[in-house]
Design a protein around this motif. Sequence first.
Motif, PDB file in Angstrom:
ATOM      1  N   ASN A  63       0.853  -1.188   0.000  1.00 19.10           N
ATOM      2  CA  ASN A  63       0.000   0.000   0.000  1.00 19.10           C
ATOM      3  C   ASN A  63       0.885   1.232   0.000  1.00 19.10           C
ATOM      4  OD1 ASN A  63      -2.491  -1.087  -0.204  1.00 19.10           O
ATOM      5  ND2 ASN A  63      -3.124  -0.648   1.883  1.00 19.10           N
ATOM      6  N   PRO A  64       0.418   2.326  -0.536  1.00 19.40           N
ATOM      7  CA  PRO A  64      -0.950   2.581  -0.967  1.00 19.40           C
ATOM      8  C   PRO A  64      -1.254   2.115  -2.404  1.00 19.40           C
ATOM      9  CG  PRO A  64       0.281   4.592  -1.172  1.00 19.40           C
ATOM     10  CD  PRO A  64       1.224   3.572  -0.562  1.00 19.40           C
ATOM     11  N   ALA A  65      -0.238   1.749  -3.158  1.00 14.33           N
ATOM     12  CA  ALA A  65      -0.443   1.479  -4.589  1.00 14.33           C
ATOM     13  C   ALA A  65      -1.413   0.331  -4.846  1.00 14.33           C
ATOM     14  CB  ALA A  65       0.886   1.214  -5.277  1.00 14.33           C
ATOM     15  N   VAL A  66      -1.304  -0.772  -4.107  1.00 15.10           N
ATOM     16  CA  VAL A  66      -2.192  -1.911  -4.353  1.00 15.10           C
ATOM     17  C   VAL A  66      -3.639  -1.513  -4.088  1.00 15.10           C
ATOM     18  CG1 VAL A  66      -2.826  -4.243  -3.614  1.00 15.10           C
ATOM     19  CG2 VAL A  66      -0.428  -3.672  -3.981  1.00 15.10           C
ATOM     20  N   ALA A  67      -3.881  -0.789  -3.008  1.00 17.28           N
ATOM     21  CA  ALA A  67      -5.243  -0.340  -2.704  1.00 17.28           C
ATOM     22  C   ALA A  67      -5.751   0.635  -3.769  1.00 17.28           C
ATOM     23  CB  ALA A  67      -5.293   0.315  -1.330  1.00 17.28           C
ATOM     24  N   GLN A  68      -4.883   1.470  -4.276  1.00 16.00           N
ATOM     25  CA  GLN A  68      -5.288   2.419  -5.313  1.00 16.00           C
ATOM     26  C   GLN A  68      -5.673   1.699  -6.598  1.00 16.00           C
ATOM     27  OE1 GLN A  68      -1.774   4.844  -5.218  1.00 16.00           O
ATOM     28  NE2 GLN A  68      -2.628   6.246  -3.704  1.00 16.00           N
ATOM     29  N   VAL A  69      -4.899   0.693  -6.983  1.00 20.51           N
ATOM     30  CA  VAL A  69      -5.251  -0.085  -8.172  1.00 20.51           C
ATOM     31  C   VAL A  69      -6.582  -0.799  -7.933  1.00 20.51           C
ATOM     32  CG1 VAL A  69      -4.615  -2.019  -9.670  1.00 20.51           C
ATOM     33  CG2 VAL A  69      -2.876  -0.376  -8.965  1.00 20.51           C
ATOM     34  N   ALA A  70      -6.725  -1.433  -6.774  1.00 22.29           N
ATOM     35  CA  ALA A  70      -7.975  -2.132  -6.466  1.00 22.29           C
ATOM     36  C   ALA A  70      -9.156  -1.160  -6.506  1.00 22.29           C
ATOM     37  CB  ALA A  70      -7.885  -2.809  -5.106  1.00 22.29           C
ATOM     38  N   ALA A  71      -8.988   0.012  -5.934  1.00 22.70           N
ATOM     39  CA  ALA A  71     -10.070   0.995  -5.900  1.00 22.70           C
ATOM     40  C   ALA A  71     -10.498   1.412  -7.301  1.00 22.70           C
ATOM     41  CB  ALA A  71      -9.656   2.219  -5.094  1.00 22.70           C
ATOM     42  N   SER A  72      -9.571   1.391  -8.243  1.00 26.49           N
ATOM     43  CA  SER A  72      -9.917   1.794  -9.603  1.00 26.49           C
ATOM     44  C   SER A  72     -10.834   0.780 -10.291  1.00 26.49           C
ATOM     45  CB  SER A  72      -8.655   2.035 -10.433  1.00 26.49           C
ATOM     46  OG  SER A  72      -7.984   0.836 -10.736  1.00 26.49           O
ATOM     47  N   THR A 116      -4.754  -3.279 -19.666  1.00 27.52           N
ATOM     48  CA  THR A 116      -5.305  -3.191 -18.319  1.00 27.52           C
ATOM     49  C   THR A 116      -5.231  -1.758 -17.814  1.00 27.52           C
ATOM     50  OG1 THR A 116      -4.581  -5.453 -17.867  1.00 27.52           O
ATOM     51  CG2 THR A 116      -5.139  -4.072 -15.964  1.00 27.52           C
ATOM     52  N   ALA A 117      -6.369  -1.223 -17.453  1.00 25.95           N
ATOM     53  CA  ALA A 117      -6.469   0.142 -16.950  1.00 25.95           C
ATOM     54  C   ALA A 117      -7.809   0.286 -16.233  1.00 25.95           C
ATOM     55  CB  ALA A 117      -6.393   1.133 -18.119  1.00 25.95           C
ATOM     56  N   PRO A 118      -7.935   1.297 -15.383  1.00 20.27           N
ATOM     57  CA  PRO A 118      -9.234   1.529 -14.744  1.00 20.27           C
ATOM     58  C   PRO A 118     -10.339   1.582 -15.792  1.00 20.27           C
ATOM     59  CG  PRO A 118      -7.567   2.948 -13.792  1.00 20.27           C
ATOM     60  CD  PRO A 118      -6.934   2.274 -14.973  1.00 20.27           C
ATOM     61  N   GLY A 119     -11.433   0.900 -15.473  1.00 22.09           N
ATOM     62  CA  GLY A 119     -12.567   0.879 -16.379  1.00 22.09           C
ATOM     63  C   GLY A 119     -12.580  -0.291 -17.349  1.00 22.09           C
ATOM     64  N   THR A 120     -11.518  -1.110 -17.333  1.00 20.46           N
ATOM     65  CA  THR A 120     -11.460  -2.259 -18.264  1.00 20.46           C
ATOM     66  C   THR A 120     -11.873  -3.556 -17.602  1.00 20.46           C
ATOM     67  OG1 THR A 120      -9.109  -2.643 -17.806  1.00 20.46           O
ATOM     68  CG2 THR A 120      -9.647  -1.193 -19.664  1.00 20.46           C
ATOM     69  N   GLY A 121     -12.383  -3.470 -16.384  1.00 19.19           N
ATOM     70  CA  GLY A 121     -12.829  -4.666 -15.683  1.00 19.19           C
ATOM     71  C   GLY A 121     -13.583  -4.287 -14.421  1.00 19.19           C
ATOM     72  N   THR A 122     -14.133  -5.296 -13.781  1.00 20.43           N
ATOM     73  CA  THR A 122     -14.848  -5.082 -12.526  1.00 20.43           C
ATOM     74  C   THR A 122     -14.334  -6.082 -11.511  1.00 20.43           C
ATOM     75  OG1 THR A 122     -16.605  -6.598 -13.201  1.00 20.43           O
ATOM     76  CG2 THR A 122     -16.950  -4.256 -13.628  1.00 20.43           C
ATOM     77  N   GLY A 123     -14.416  -5.693 -10.256  1.00 13.87           N
ATOM     78  CA  GLY A 123     -13.867  -6.580  -9.242  1.00 13.87           C
ATOM     79  C   GLY A 123     -14.558  -6.466  -7.916  1.00 13.87           C
ATOM     80  N   SER A 124     -14.052  -7.260  -6.977  1.00 16.49           N
ATOM     81  CA  SER A 124     -14.556  -7.235  -5.612  1.00 16.49           C
ATOM     82  C   SER A 124     -13.452  -7.661  -4.676  1.00 16.49           C
ATOM     83  CB  SER A 124     -15.756  -8.169  -5.456  1.00 16.49           C
ATOM     84  OG  SER A 124     -15.376  -9.499  -5.738  1.00 16.49           O
ATOM     85  N   ILE A 125     -13.575  -7.198  -3.448  1.00 16.89           N
ATOM     86  CA  ILE A 125     -12.635  -7.610  -2.399  1.00 16.89           C
ATOM     87  C   ILE A 125     -13.082  -8.981  -1.907  1.00 16.89           C
ATOM     88  CG2 ILE A 125     -11.749  -7.094  -0.100  1.00 16.89           C
ATOM     89  CD1 ILE A 125     -12.079  -4.112  -0.819  1.00 16.89           C
ATOM     90  N   LEU A 126     -12.151  -9.923  -1.837  1.00 20.49           N
ATOM     91  CA  LEU A 126     -12.503 -11.295  -1.477  1.00 20.49           C
ATOM     92  C   LEU A 126     -12.527 -11.566   0.023  1.00 20.49           C
ATOM     93  CD1 LEU A 126     -10.468 -13.267  -4.172  1.00 20.49           C
ATOM     94  CD2 LEU A 126     -12.857 -12.518  -4.247  1.00 20.49           C
ATOM     95  N   ASN A 127     -11.768 -10.804   0.817  1.00 16.94           N
ATOM     96  CA  ASN A 127     -11.717 -11.082   2.260  1.00 16.94           C
ATOM     97  C   ASN A 127     -11.762  -9.822   3.074  1.00 16.94           C
ATOM     98  OD1 ASN A 127      -9.144 -10.292   1.398  1.00 16.94           O
ATOM     99  ND2 ASN A 127      -8.084 -11.659   2.787  1.00 16.94           N
TER     100      ASN A 127
END
Length: 157
Positions: free
Chosen positions: A110-119, A146-157
């Motif tokens: 963090n913070p980069a991983v959280a920022q990518v996930a948030a996108s 791969t860039a923000p807006g090219t997929g959708t996701g969710s937090i698993l845990n």
Amino acid sequence: MTRTLLLMRHAKAEDGYGVMDHDRELTDKGRRQAERVGQLLTERSYEPDHVICSAARRTRQTLDGVLGAMELSPEVDYTEAAYLASADELLELVSYVDPGVRTVLLVGHNPAVAQVAASFVGSEALVAYSPATVAAVELEVEWLYTAPGTGTGSILN
């Protein structure tokens, strides 16, 4: 072909008093967290065939715990570039992955991983990304795009 990007923050690490940040190790709790993430990914049928992992000790140890629990041996790129990377730099590392790879696990900081996930997941990822958090992003594009807006996701845990 749908591709899956798994974004994981390293597990709980020692506070680092008297140790260079790059050399911080996981705590016992962190080792357990990493194994639980491996079990979670297995239960949810995620099987990374490529890994991008920061070269820091705590990310390597996290990955060892995850893959040990999964009993997998994917191709792993340990890279210094992921250690102090920005969110954009992490996405650039993903863009270099071979197009034939279906699932990438990125283990970083963090913070980069959280920022990518948030996108991909939404702003709640910025608050929710405690150690050993992992998100899954389903992409409809090749890794190169791969860039923000090219997929959708969710937090698993």
